[in-house]
Design an enzyme around this catalytic site. Structure first.
Site, PDB file in Angstrom:
ATOM      1  N   GLU A 127       0.845  -1.193   0.000  1.00 43.82           N
ATOM      2  CA  GLU A 127       0.000   0.000   0.000  1.00 43.82           C
ATOM      3  C   GLU A 127       0.885   1.248   0.000  1.00 43.82           C
ATOM      4  OE1 GLU A 127      -3.492   1.864   2.934  1.00 43.82           O
ATOM      5  OE2 GLU A 127      -2.093   0.347   3.689  1.00 43.82           O
ATOM      6  N   LYS A 165      -9.550   2.410  -2.088  1.00 44.87           N
ATOM      7  CA  LYS A 165      -9.799   1.815  -0.778  1.00 44.87           C
ATOM      8  C   LYS A 165     -11.165   2.230  -0.230  1.00 44.87           C
ATOM      9  CE  LYS A 165      -7.231   1.278   3.614  1.00 44.87           C
ATOM     10  NZ  LYS A 165      -5.978   1.708   4.286  1.00 44.87           N
ATOM     11  N   CYS A 221      -5.309  -3.141   2.656  1.00 37.83           N
ATOM     12  CA  CYS A 221      -5.061  -3.050   4.094  1.00 37.83           C
ATOM     13  C   CYS A 221      -6.323  -3.238   4.955  1.00 37.83           C
ATOM     14  CB  CYS A 221      -4.358  -1.732   4.410  1.00 37.83           C
ATOM     15  SG  CYS A 221      -3.424  -1.768   5.972  1.00 37.83           S
TER      16      CYS A 221
END
Length: 284
Positions: free
Chosen positions: A47, A117, A151
């Site tokens: 990330e 995300k 994540c």
């Protein structure tokens, strides 16, 4: 239908220099060469590998964000074309005045797909980023069906399940797990792989950044939850595994024919899961 051949995949656990896009991009390009020389066809980075993560304001982060496609994507595309491989890497995406924590899958012919995300923790640049505004989707490279998320998304089983229901062979999770994320690093990937009967891979970073230490422990698990390869808690390294789509696509697991057979997709009971999709209320 012919099943695609197994594909060798690499995860690059690396340190990142916050705000030094040129240095991070050069490191990504260099590690792609190393992984390709070891036979990797797809190379996955952490990330925010291009930018760093621990920004202290939206304005600071926007200064290092790029569009997709943009200059860094074009550089990595050129390396993909030279090596005949594909890469997934994290970056900050700028779209007009919007800022997204994103990752992108780039192949020899350009962008194959990107992801923004969806779940944002109160941490680092995610405090200032815009929530992802696109549904989960599957991207395909050399017949491999890839589900990208980032994540904190991995902490929500719904993310991996949706990608698996869409047909993912492998769940890719670029991460920036800091201290206090050890439980996720140790257990999450095996669980997501086992419960969805897919490969699952987390590629974390190492090093320190603005008071945070990142814990490494990248790993890849097979469809029955076994850890195929893992990385150390504090060193830059590359790890490899073979992905066989046939294993991900065989959802019915026959342990004892006629006596012990499991299908975690077909055996779902969605009519009992309605609470999962109840709209969030203001008090929630």
């Amino acid at each position: 239908m012919n099943m695609p051949s197994p594909l060798r995949i690499a995860g690059v656990q690396m340190d990142v220099k916050i705000g030094d896009v040129a240095a991070n991009r050069a490191a990504i390009v260099g590690q792609m060469s190393v992984a390709a020389a070891e036979g990797a066809r797809l190379v996955v980075f952490p990330e925010c590998a291009l930018t760093g993560y621990g920004f202290e304001s939206r304005e600071e982060a926007l200064a290092f964000a790029e569009p997709i496609p943009g200059p860094s994507v074009q550089t990595i595309e050129s390396q993909c074309a030279k090596l005949g491989i594909a890469a997934v890497f994290g970056l900050l995406e700028r779209d007009g005045d919007r800022l997204f924590n994103a990752c992108v899958l780039v192949g020899p012919s350009g962008v194959i797909g990107s992801y923004r995300k969806v779940h944002l923790p109160f941490l680092g640049v995610d405090r200032f980023a815009d929530p992802g505004d696109r549904p989960f989707a599957i991207q395909e490279y050399e017949g491999l069906r890839i589900g990208m998320h980032i994540c904190y998304d991995g902490a929500f089983p719904e993310s991996g399940r949706v990608l698996s229901l869409l047909g993912a062979d492998v769940l890719l999770l670029p991460t920036n797990w800091p201290t206090h994320s050890e439980c996720a690093a140790i257990h999450m990937i095996a669980c997501r792989a086992m419960e969805n009967v897919v490969y699952a891979m987390a590629v974390n970073r190492v090093g320190e950044e603005r008071g945070f230490r990142f814990i490494g422990r990248s790993s890849i698990a097979g469809p029955n939850g076994e850890i195929l390869q893992s990385a150390s808690p504090d060193a830059e390294e590359i790890f490899y595994a073979e992905i066989d789509p046939a294993r991900s696509r065989q959802k019915r697991l026959i342990r004892v024919p006629g006596k012990h057979e499991v299908d975690r997709i077909a055996d779902r009971r969605p009519e009992f899961y309605t609470e999962l999709v109840r709209p969030k209320q203001p008090q929630d």
